[in-house]
Design an enzyme around this catalytic site. Structure first.
Site, short mmCIF file in Angstrom:
data_model
loop_
_atom_site.label_atom_id
_atom_site.label_comp_id
_atom_site.label_asym_id
_atom_site.label_seq_id
_atom_site.Cartn_x
_atom_site.Cartn_y
_atom_site.Cartn_z
N CYS A 46 67.70 57.78 23.56
CA CYS A 46 66.81 58.83 23.08
C CYS A 46 66.85 60.04 24.01
O CYS A 46 67.05 59.92 25.22
CB CYS A 46 65.38 58.31 22.97
SG CYS A 46 65.23 56.98 21.76
N ASP A 47 66.63 61.21 23.42
CA ASP A 47 66.63 62.45 24.20
C ASP A 47 65.20 62.82 24.59
O ASP A 47 64.27 62.02 24.40
CB ASP A 47 67.32 63.57 23.43
CG ASP A 47 66.68 63.86 22.08
OD1 ASP A 47 65.49 63.52 21.88
OD2 ASP A 47 67.36 64.44 21.22
N MET A 48 65.02 64.02 25.10
CA MET A 48 63.70 64.46 25.58
C MET A 48 62.68 64.56 24.45
O MET A 48 61.48 64.55 24.70
CB MET A 48 63.83 65.81 26.29
CG MET A 48 64.58 65.70 27.60
SD MET A 48 64.80 67.28 28.43
CE MET A 48 63.11 67.73 28.75
N GLY A 79 62.29 62.29 22.27
CA GLY A 79 61.88 60.93 21.93
C GLY A 79 62.60 60.36 20.72
O GLY A 79 62.18 59.35 20.17
N ILE A 80 63.68 61.02 20.30
CA ILE A 80 64.46 60.54 19.16
C ILE A 80 65.89 60.27 19.61
O ILE A 80 66.33 60.75 20.65
CB ILE A 80 64.45 61.56 18.00
CG1 ILE A 80 65.01 62.92 18.45
CG2 ILE A 80 63.04 61.71 17.43
CD1 ILE A 80 65.15 63.94 17.34
#
Length: 173
Positions: free
Chosen positions: A46-48, A50-51
């Site tokens: 996940c990236d910043m 949250g996905i």
């Protein structure tokens, strides 16, 4: 005399343009898959926001393709050891919904011949248990021989010409 509604006309053009870029929102899953595998999202994917990062979906698709090939007796790693490299030459991905850490999902795929030297994996990713559409992809590939020239091995030709027509048992990870 009536005056044409210029702004209404422009609005319709903009709407058509946006539908052309983003689609109509409709997303139909394939009816049946030759292969389906379940997986789960890991925190580090996940990236910043949250996905799941957009690039990670290609890893999911690739893993499903490799597992499918193993199940039908066309092991990706074994081909590489023999100097036959299965390569992606084009990837089309349409994102519809984002997965988040902890989500369970499945990747379904169908394999089809595109031309004498190319094949396509039609793949869907959907969130479980509701089977909400996440992504649709068309991955075009070919095989390269030891000289780097396109050449589909006989076993793959057989698979493309009907050997993978029946559904393969679902795998869970």
């Amino acid at each position: 005399m009536s005056v044409p509604n210029f702004w209404g006309f422009c609005g319709d053009l903009v709407l058509c343009f946006l539908k052309g870029i983003f689609g109509t929102g409709e997303f139909e899953m394939m009816d049946g898959y030759q292969f389906e595998i379940e997986m789960g999202v890991r925190d580090y994917e996940c990236d910043m926001q949250g996905i799941v990062n957009n690039s990670v979906y290609q890893n999911y698709l690739e893993h499903a393709r490799h597992e499918f090939l193993k199940v039908v007796g066309a092991d990706f790693g074994e081909y590489a050891k023999k100097g036959i490299n299965l390569v992606v030459v084009r990837a089309e991905l349409d994102y519809r919904f984002s997965l988040q850490s902890g989500d369970r999902f499945a990747v379904g795929l169908n394999l089809a011949r595109e031309s004498v030297l190319r094949f396509a994996f039609y793949q869907d990713i959907f969130r479980l248990p509701c089977r909400k559409p996440v992504l649709r992809a068309k991955i075009i590939g070919t095989a390269l021989n030891g000289s780097g020239r396109p050449e589909i091995p006989a076993a793959l030709v057989s698979l493309l010409d009907g050997g993978a027509g029946e559904a393969v048992e679902e795998t869970k990870e």
